[in-house]
Design a protein around this motif. Structure first.
Motif, PDB file in Angstrom:
ATOM      1  N   UNK A  15       0.730  -1.137  -0.309  1.00 20.14           N
ATOM      2  CA  UNK A  15       0.050  -0.149  -0.037  1.00 20.14           C
ATOM      3  C   UNK A  15       0.334   1.091  -0.219  1.00 20.14           C
ATOM      4  N   UNK A  16       1.705   1.004   0.583  1.00 19.02           N
ATOM      5  CA  UNK A  16       2.456   2.612   0.921  1.00 19.02           C
ATOM      6  C   UNK A  16       2.855   3.014  -0.525  1.00 19.02           C
ATOM      7  N   UNK A  17       4.204   1.595  -0.901  1.00 21.40           N
ATOM      8  CA  UNK A  17       4.443   1.800  -1.680  1.00 21.40           C
ATOM      9  C   UNK A  17       4.030   2.251  -3.488  1.00 21.40           C
ATOM     10  N   UNK A  18       2.956   1.394  -3.561  1.00 25.31           N
ATOM     11  CA  UNK A  18       2.163   0.762  -4.525  1.00 25.31           C
ATOM     12  C   UNK A  18       1.238   2.247  -4.091  1.00 25.31           C
ATOM     13  N   UNK A  19       0.444   2.891  -3.507  1.00 21.20           N
ATOM     14  CA  UNK A  19      -0.171   4.378  -3.607  1.00 21.20           C
ATOM     15  C   UNK A  19       0.644   4.988  -3.786  1.00 21.20           C
ATOM     16  N   UNK A  20       1.674   5.383  -2.992  1.00 24.19           N
ATOM     17  CA  UNK A  20       2.501   6.352  -2.647  1.00 24.19           C
ATOM     18  C   UNK A  20       2.759   7.188  -4.131  1.00 24.19           C
ATOM     19  N   UNK A  21       3.333   5.733  -5.310  1.00 27.29           N
ATOM     20  CA  UNK A  21       3.472   5.815  -6.089  1.00 27.29           C
ATOM     21  C   UNK A  21       2.618   6.812  -7.210  1.00 27.29           C
ATOM     22  N   UNK A  22       1.201   5.709  -6.770  1.00 24.65           N
ATOM     23  CA  UNK A  22       0.688   6.678  -7.755  1.00 24.65           C
ATOM     24  C   UNK A  22      -0.404   8.303  -7.405  1.00 24.65           C
ATOM     25  N   UNK A  23      -0.095   8.614  -5.722  1.00 22.30           N
ATOM     26  CA  UNK A  23      -0.391   9.689  -5.177  1.00 22.30           C
ATOM     27  C   UNK A  23       0.615  10.457  -6.063  1.00 22.30           C
ATOM     28  N   UNK A  24       2.313  10.203  -5.905  1.00 23.69           N
ATOM     29  CA  UNK A  24       3.411  10.734  -6.040  1.00 23.69           C
ATOM     30  C   UNK A  24       3.371  11.348  -8.066  1.00 23.69           C
ATOM     31  N   UNK A  25       2.918  10.690  -8.702  1.00 23.75           N
ATOM     32  CA  UNK A  25       2.581  10.938  -9.578  1.00 23.75           C
ATOM     33  C   UNK A  25       1.874  11.338 -10.585  1.00 23.75           C
ATOM     34  N   UNK A  26       0.815  11.717  -9.637  1.00 22.60           N
ATOM     35  CA  UNK A  26      -0.839  12.727  -9.474  1.00 22.60           C
ATOM     36  C   UNK A  26      -1.545  11.138 -10.392  1.00 22.60           C
ATOM     37  N   UNK A  27      -1.139   9.714 -10.061  1.00 24.64           N
ATOM     38  CA  UNK A  27      -1.516   9.003 -11.637  1.00 24.64           C
ATOM     39  C   UNK A  27      -3.424   9.381 -11.982  1.00 24.64           C
ATOM     40  N   UNK A  28      -3.169   9.560 -13.051  1.00 27.21           N
ATOM     41  CA  UNK A  28      -5.113   9.320 -13.325  1.00 27.21           C
ATOM     42  C   UNK A  28      -5.291   9.089 -14.440  1.00 27.21           C
ATOM     43  N   UNK A  29      -6.712   8.209 -15.835  1.00 24.49           N
ATOM     44  CA  UNK A  29      -6.947   7.805 -16.601  1.00 24.49           C
ATOM     45  C   UNK A  29      -7.173   8.426 -17.368  1.00 24.49           C
ATOM     46  N   UNK A  30      -6.991   9.863 -17.772  1.00 27.55           N
ATOM     47  CA  UNK A  30      -7.802  10.786 -18.063  1.00 27.55           C
ATOM     48  C   UNK A  30      -7.669  10.522 -19.245  1.00 27.55           C
ATOM     49  N   UNK A  31      -7.365  10.502 -20.265  1.00 25.68           N
ATOM     50  CA  UNK A  31      -6.151  10.207 -21.736  1.00 25.68           C
ATOM     51  C   UNK A  31      -5.179  10.289 -21.595  1.00 25.68           C
ATOM     52  N   UNK A  32      -4.545  10.585 -22.841  1.00 24.12           N
ATOM     53  CA  UNK A  32      -3.338  10.183 -23.163  1.00 24.12           C
ATOM     54  C   UNK A  32      -2.621  10.480 -21.652  1.00 24.12           C
ATOM     55  N   UNK A  33      -2.849  11.857 -21.598  1.00 22.92           N
ATOM     56  CA  UNK A  33      -1.397  12.775 -20.755  1.00 22.92           C
ATOM     57  C   UNK A  33      -1.453  11.916 -18.946  1.00 22.92           C
ATOM     58  N   UNK A  34      -2.888  10.620 -19.238  1.00 20.13           N
ATOM     59  CA  UNK A  34      -1.935  10.369 -17.978  1.00 20.13           C
ATOM     60  C   UNK A  34      -1.803   8.524 -18.192  1.00 20.13           C
ATOM     61  N   UNK A  35      -0.686   8.720 -19.253  1.00 17.40           N
ATOM     62  CA  UNK A  35      -0.328   7.515 -19.339  1.00 17.40           C
ATOM     63  C   UNK A  35       0.690   6.904 -18.798  1.00 17.40           C
ATOM     64  N   UNK A  36       1.771   7.874 -18.313  1.00 16.91           N
ATOM     65  CA  UNK A  36       2.730   7.557 -17.904  1.00 16.91           C
ATOM     66  C   UNK A  36       3.011   7.423 -16.135  1.00 16.91           C
ATOM     67  N   UNK A  37       1.676   7.830 -15.962  1.00 21.19           N
ATOM     68  CA  UNK A  37       1.115   7.907 -14.369  1.00 21.19           C
ATOM     69  C   UNK A  37       1.362   6.457 -13.953  1.00 21.19           C
TER      70      UNK A  37
END
Length: 231
Positions: A15-37
């Motif tokens: 949780x700390x590492x997986x969710x931590x990265x999601x938070x750090x890179x501001x993970x979004x599924x909205x379009x191609x701009x979110x691909x890297x995250x």
């Protein structure tokens, strides 16, 4: 007791590492701009599983996921008492991991624009039933891989941890668009308790869906591995 503590630590790290990265890179599924995250988050969860598999696998089997524990119970690889204790300690570990992440993000409120704990919820354009179906289907795939690769006779041996971690990367890449990807009730419970709102309201999706998927995976693997079944 050591195996229960191992599950707690392993789930906390996930949780700390997986969710931590999601938070750090501001993970979004909205379009191609979110691909890297999305890619970064997928690999964060997958690599966390690989790391823990080779760290605590020899102690507890490294379930770090109540859905996997349920699959193991239904395929008679673990007893009912141990299964219940695993799930309890996995959930505690997830809560601790989410608490650490929440403490970090709450002291830096401008660091992220979205969720502060990487909590799960249905994504834009996805309704509740769509989210539930996604969690059932992708948990089925993930737990089936776990059961197959860790089978004592038909499994992947020392490569099981790598196969499981890579399959979780794949599952995240496919599922983030729908639910942010849980396939793990503990992983969703911890962050939701701190996130509140929609994440807490929809928490049932990320408990029911993975458990149903695990039941289906256990049944499927039972048929595929049955030595008495005809070819």
């Amino acid at each position: 007791m050591k195996k229960y503590l191992a599950e707690l630590v392993g789930t906390m790290v996930l949780v700390l590492m997986g969710c931590g990265v999601a938070v750090s890179v501001n993970c979004t599924s909205a379009g191609l701009e979110g691909t890297a995250s999305v890619i970064a988050t997928a690999f964060a969860f997958g690599l966390s599983v690989v790391a823990m598999a080779y760290t605590i696998g020899g102690i507890s089997g490294c379930h770090i996921n109540p859905a996997i524990t349920l699959g193991a119970l239904l395929t008679k690889r673990i007893g009912a008492k141990d299964a219940v204790m695993y799930m309890i300690f996995q959930t505690i570990g997830a809560i601790i991991g989410a608490a650490i992440l929440f403490a970090l993000t709450s002291t830096s409120p401008d660091m992220v624009a979205g969720t502060a704990t990487g909590a799960n919820a249905t994504q834009t354009g996805v309704d509740v039933m769509g989210g539930l179906l996604a969690e059932i289907v992708f948990t089925f795939v993930f737990v089936l891989v776990v059961l197959g690769t860790t089978d004592s006779k038909k499994g992947a041996g020392n490569f099981a941890g790598l196969a499981i971690g890579l399959s979780l990367v794949l599952v995240h890449l496919a599922c983030i668009r729908y639910t942010g990807t849980s396939v793990n009730p503990a992983r969703s419970i911890g962050p939701a308790l701190f996130e509140g709102g929609k994440a807490l309201e929809q928490l049932w999706i990320f408990i029911v869906g993975p458990f149903v998927g695990a039941v289906l995976a256990a049944g499927c693997w039972g048929m595929l591995s049955c030595n008495k079944c005809e070819d």
